[in-house]
Design an enzyme around this catalytic site. Structure first.
Site: not given
Length: 286
Positions: A47-48
């Site tokens: 994830e970002t």
């Protein structure tokens, strides 16, 4: 283009390299949906998170992307985002409570300050089973070779959807080789399949593995939303109750050693937390 502050964190990690990597982009206003998604795809981390000015009632706003989609909620990005806001001095250093704004709503955050630094926990969105006619053949294929535990497999949603299944034995779970195509074919628009068994690590009551091949990751190192959903399923089954807390071990099969801290509050809400380690500090231009 403009430079933005950037952090890469190791979340649910008692040491660097033990947890789940997270990209954090500060001051993301000016980036549209396509730019955020393309950056998350380019980074190709689980994830970002993009930090933005919040609406009234929150201390910060987080948008969370996998390489292929935006999520209403995810665990390790939420814990990491709160840690990053503290680390950057966006709130007072001694704060013990905050509020995160994300697509799932306003989520309370608690911060314990100890010798390891800020230790963040966040109240996860209420999880609920998804009404979906079971695909018995698909589940049988996805779970082939595993000794089943007491809890029946089901699809749960807490801002992220996970198929959950209990395994009777931790060793069997750790040694299992998944059929990733069968997991990717499961119905319900889930991130993937999360499995849990009795704990086999000191201080950890449960052993967890999570597979999300549809998002480009055979196995996720440490998964906050899946662990929270597991706790919710056990609470609904009467095997946990308000006030209970426990640790979960995840990631050893992919060379990590993540530790997730879970507790059930007096209202039956699930909190997740753990340690965060900073790894990269810099700036990003996108």
């Amino acid at each position: 283009m403009s430079l933005r502050r950037y952090l890469q964190l190791d979340v649910f990690a008692h040491r660097i390299g033990a947890g789940n990597p997270l990209a954090v982009v500060f001051d993301a206003q000016g980036l549209d949906d396509a730019a955020m998604q393309s950056f998350a795809a380019w980074m190709h981390l689980p994830e970002t998170v993009f930090l933005l000015p919040p609406e009234p009632g929150a201390d910060y706003r987080a948008r969370i992307f996998t390489p292929v989609r935006e999520l209403d909620f995810a665990g390790h990005p939420s814990v990491g985002a709160a840690w990053a806001v503290l680390d950057a001095g966006r709130v007072a250093a001694g704060r013990e409570t905050m509020v995160q704004q994300c697509a799932a709503g306003l989520l309370p955050v608690q911060v314990a300050h100890d010798a390891t630094g800020p230790r963040v926990s966040i109240r996860t969105p209420r999880a609920a089973p998804v009404a979906l006619e079971a695909d018995a053949a698909g589940l049988a294929a996805a779970l082939r070779g595993l000794p089943p535990g007491a809890l029946r497999p089901a699809l749960w949603d807490n801002g992220a959807r996970w198929w959950l299944a209990e395994v009777a034995d931790a060793r069997a779970l750790r040694e299992w080789r998944p059929d990733l195509a069968a997991i990717a074919a499961l119905r319900g628009d889930a991130l993937g399949l999360a499995l849990f068994a009795p704990g086999d690590v000191a201080g950890c009551a449960r052993t967890v593995r999570a597979f999300c091949p549809a998002d480009g990751f055979a196995e996720d190192p440490v998964t906050g939303s899946a662990n929270a959903a597991i706790a919710s399923a056990l609470l609904a089954d009467g095997r946990l109750r308000a006030g209970d807390s426990y640790g979960a071990s995840q990631g050893r099969e992919v060379g990590r050693d993540g530790r997730v801290e879970l507790r059930i509050d007096g209202d039956g809400a699930v909190w997740i937390g753990g340690q965060v380690q900073p790894v990269i500090r810099g700036s990003v231009e996108w």
